[in-house]
Motif scaffolding. Structure first.
Motif, PDB file in Angstrom:
ATOM      1  N   LEU A 155      -6.064  12.677  -3.250  1.00  0.00           N
ATOM      2  CA  LEU A 155      -6.442  12.445  -1.852  1.00  0.00           C
ATOM      3  C   LEU A 155      -7.563  11.417  -1.745  1.00  0.00           C
ATOM      4  N   ILE A 156      -8.510  11.454  -2.679  1.00  0.00           N
ATOM      5  CA  ILE A 156      -9.589  10.465  -2.671  1.00  0.00           C
ATOM      6  C   ILE A 156      -9.035   9.070  -2.926  1.00  0.00           C
ATOM      7  N   VAL A 157      -8.121   8.961  -3.888  1.00  0.00           N
ATOM      8  CA  VAL A 157      -7.508   7.664  -4.181  1.00  0.00           C
ATOM      9  C   VAL A 157      -6.758   7.144  -2.960  1.00  0.00           C
ATOM     10  N   ILE A 158      -5.981   8.010  -2.305  1.00  0.00           N
ATOM     11  CA  ILE A 158      -5.233   7.592  -1.119  1.00  0.00           C
ATOM     12  C   ILE A 158      -6.175   7.188   0.005  1.00  0.00           C
ATOM     13  N   ALA A 159      -7.268   7.950   0.188  1.00  0.00           N
ATOM     14  CA  ALA A 159      -8.236   7.615   1.235  1.00  0.00           C
ATOM     15  C   ALA A 159      -8.862   6.245   0.987  1.00  0.00           C
ATOM     16  N   ILE A 160      -9.161   5.937  -0.272  1.00  0.00           N
ATOM     17  CA  ILE A 160      -9.716   4.621  -0.603  1.00  0.00           C
ATOM     18  C   ILE A 160      -8.701   3.524  -0.299  1.00  0.00           C
ATOM     19  N   LEU A 161      -7.451   3.765  -0.652  1.00  0.00           N
ATOM     20  CA  LEU A 161      -6.415   2.766  -0.392  1.00  0.00           C
ATOM     21  C   LEU A 161      -6.231   2.525   1.102  1.00  0.00           C
ATOM     22  N   LEU A 162      -6.275   3.589   1.883  1.00  0.00           N
ATOM     23  CA  LEU A 162      -6.058   3.454   3.317  1.00  0.00           C
ATOM     24  C   LEU A 162      -7.223   2.753   4.007  1.00  0.00           C
ATOM     25  N   ARG A 163      -8.347   2.618   3.347  1.00  0.00           N
ATOM     26  CA  ARG A 163      -9.464   1.879   3.928  1.00  0.00           C
ATOM     27  C   ARG A 163      -9.199   0.385   3.959  1.00  0.00           C
ATOM     28  N   PHE A 164      -8.300  -0.083   3.118  1.00  0.00           N
ATOM     29  CA  PHE A 164      -8.041  -1.514   3.030  1.00  0.00           C
ATOM     30  C   PHE A 164      -6.952  -1.980   3.980  1.00  0.00           C
ATOM     31  N   VAL A 165      -5.947  -1.135   4.213  1.00  0.00           N
ATOM     32  CA  VAL A 165      -4.784  -1.539   5.017  1.00  0.00           C
ATOM     33  C   VAL A 165      -4.434  -0.426   5.976  1.00  0.00           C
ATOM     34  N   ASN A 166      -4.110  -0.812   7.197  1.00  0.00           N
ATOM     35  CA  ASN A 166      -3.621   0.137   8.192  1.00  0.00           C
ATOM     36  C   ASN A 166      -2.103   0.177   8.095  1.00  0.00           C
ATOM     37  N   ILE A 167      -1.568   1.304   7.597  1.00  0.00           N
ATOM     38  CA  ILE A 167      -0.121   1.382   7.381  1.00  0.00           C
ATOM     39  C   ILE A 167       0.589   2.083   8.532  1.00  0.00           C
ATOM     40  N   ARG A 168      -0.129   2.386   9.617  1.00  0.00           N
ATOM     41  CA  ARG A 168       0.526   3.092  10.716  1.00  0.00           C
ATOM     42  C   ARG A 168       1.655   2.268  11.328  1.00  0.00           C
ATOM     43  N   MET A 216       0.826  -1.204   0.000  1.00  0.00           N
ATOM     44  CA  MET A 216       0.000   0.000   0.000  1.00  0.00           C
ATOM     45  C   MET A 216       0.863   1.259   0.000  1.00  0.00           C
ATOM     46  N   ILE A 217       1.955   1.249   0.770  1.00  0.00           N
ATOM     47  CA  ILE A 217       2.854   2.407   0.781  1.00  0.00           C
ATOM     48  C   ILE A 217       3.465   2.615  -0.600  1.00  0.00           C
ATOM     49  N   GLY A 218       3.922   1.539  -1.228  1.00  0.00           N
ATOM     50  CA  GLY A 218       4.468   1.645  -2.575  1.00  0.00           C
ATOM     51  C   GLY A 218       3.437   2.116  -3.575  1.00  0.00           C
ATOM     52  N   THR A 219       2.199   1.659  -3.416  1.00  0.00           N
ATOM     53  CA  THR A 219       1.115   2.091  -4.305  1.00  0.00           C
ATOM     54  C   THR A 219       0.881   3.590  -4.194  1.00  0.00           C
ATOM     55  N   ILE A 220       0.874   4.106  -2.973  1.00  0.00           N
ATOM     56  CA  ILE A 220       0.672   5.544  -2.770  1.00  0.00           C
ATOM     57  C   ILE A 220       1.798   6.333  -3.426  1.00  0.00           C
ATOM     58  N   PHE A 221       3.037   5.875  -3.237  1.00  0.00           N
ATOM     59  CA  PHE A 221       4.174   6.559  -3.864  1.00  0.00           C
ATOM     60  C   PHE A 221       4.020   6.593  -5.384  1.00  0.00           C
ATOM     61  N   VAL A 222       3.796   5.437  -5.979  1.00  0.00           N
ATOM     62  CA  VAL A 222       3.777   5.329  -7.439  1.00  0.00           C
ATOM     63  C   VAL A 222       2.605   6.112  -8.031  1.00  0.00           C
ATOM     64  N   VAL A 223       1.421   5.935  -7.476  1.00  0.00           N
ATOM     65  CA  VAL A 223       0.231   6.586  -8.027  1.00  0.00           C
ATOM     66  C   VAL A 223       0.356   8.105  -7.952  1.00  0.00           C
ATOM     67  N   THR A 224       0.790   8.629  -6.805  1.00  0.00           N
ATOM     68  CA  THR A 224       0.904  10.083  -6.672  1.00  0.00           C
ATOM     69  C   THR A 224       1.986  10.644  -7.588  1.00  0.00           C
TER      70      THR A 224
END
Length: 301
Positions: free
Chosen positions: A285-298, A229-237
């Motif tokens: 931000l919407i895309v990231i919010a959707i992604l964060l609903r699936f996995v807790n990356i804290r 999920m972290i890699g996805t956020i990096f690449v997509v943004t």
């Protein structure tokens, strides 16, 4: 006495003693970072939002509060095509970088036993980052060109009779450059997460008769989701905000939202560019919010 204690039930957890000034000290320690974030992150975003409501002529811009920029943006069919192309680039690049990044990270984490070799191979993956992004991107042009190395090699092998035109200045070359530039952003977080997996879990899976594929699907992938999920956020943004790659690798024949903003800035249409930037920011931000609903990356941060 013992009966009274038993009737009272388990003891309540002891409360932390109140120390005057503790909260104040915490705020003071956090204030430098807060000031930095406010000045260099929040203030520019607020300014962009404000300018997005201003008006513009061919020669000047003027402060105002109007929705003309957003009305023009959402009423133009070009906007939807450009946003669709941006999402297409982001989705395809994400899928390819995930496949490559997961494979590389899996090999480094579970097939390379020596820590020294792991570090050495990981550094090899970072070698392309020792040069500029533009240099790495432009290096594909002589390779993919009509008379480039790829076409000449395929012709000499007898695979094709004439050069392939779609290798360069096309969606293929844009996505290839994106994958080349951003795969490492997928490798690093996935590799970091895989290195934290307890190897005894893999041994337990094998002892219970799980095959290698079953261990991968039911043990490794679920435990690697935060890194993915972290890699996805990096690449997509990064892909959604990039415009140089699309400009050079498509020969200015393709466009994404970043190029739309760049063109508006080049024409000194700053309010229009700001409005497009605000819409792009909200989309990301919407895309990231959707992604964060699936996995807790804290737990990975």
């Amino acid at each position: 006495m013992s009966d009274a204690v038993a009737e009272a039930g388990p003891e309540a957890p002891a409360k932390r003693p109140f120390v005057p000034g503790r909260n104040l000290l915490g705020w003071l320690l956090a204030s430098p970072l807060t000031v930095i974030l406010a000045c260099f992150l929040l203030a520019p975003i607020v300014m962009i939002v404000i300018v997005s409501f201003w008006g513009a002529t061919e020669f000047s811009i003027y402060p105002d509060f109007q929705f003309d920029n957003y009305e023009f943006l959402f009423s133009s069919p070009v906007t939807y095509r450009v946003f669709g192309a941006t999402l297409k680039y982001a989705l395809i690049t994400w899928a390819l970088t995930l496949a490559i990044g997961f494979t590389v990270a899996y090999f480094l984490a579970f097939h390379v036993r020596s820590l020294t070799v792991q570090i050495a191979l990981f550094l090899v993956c970072t070698i392309p980052f020792w040069t500029s992004n533009i240099i790495r991107m432009i290096s594909w042009i002589p390779f993919l060109g009509r008379n480039g190395i790829a076409n000449q090699t395929l012709i000499s092998w007898g695979i094709i009779d004439e050069p392939l035109e779609w290798l360069l200045y096309s969606d293929f070359s844009v996505i290839l450059a994106f994958v080349h530039l951003y795969t490492l952003f997928m490798v690093v977080p996935i590799f970091n997460t895989m290195m934290r997996i307890d190897k005894s879990l893999l041994e337990a899976a094998r002892d219970n008769g799980a095959s290698g594929f079953q261990t991968l699907v039911h043990v490794i992938i679920p435990l690697t989701k935060p890194g993915i999920m972290i890699g996805t956020i990096f690449v997509v943004t990064l892909v959604m905000g990039d415009f140089i790659t699309v400009r050079f690798m498509s020969g200015s024949q393709r466009a994404n939202v970043g190029r739309l903003i760049s063109n508006d800035i080049g024409l000194l249409q700053y309010p229009s560019a700001a409005a497009t930037a605000v819409v792009l920011l909200c989309t990301v931000l919407i895309v990231i919010a959707i992604l964060l609903r699936f996995v807790n990356i804290r737990k990975e941060l």
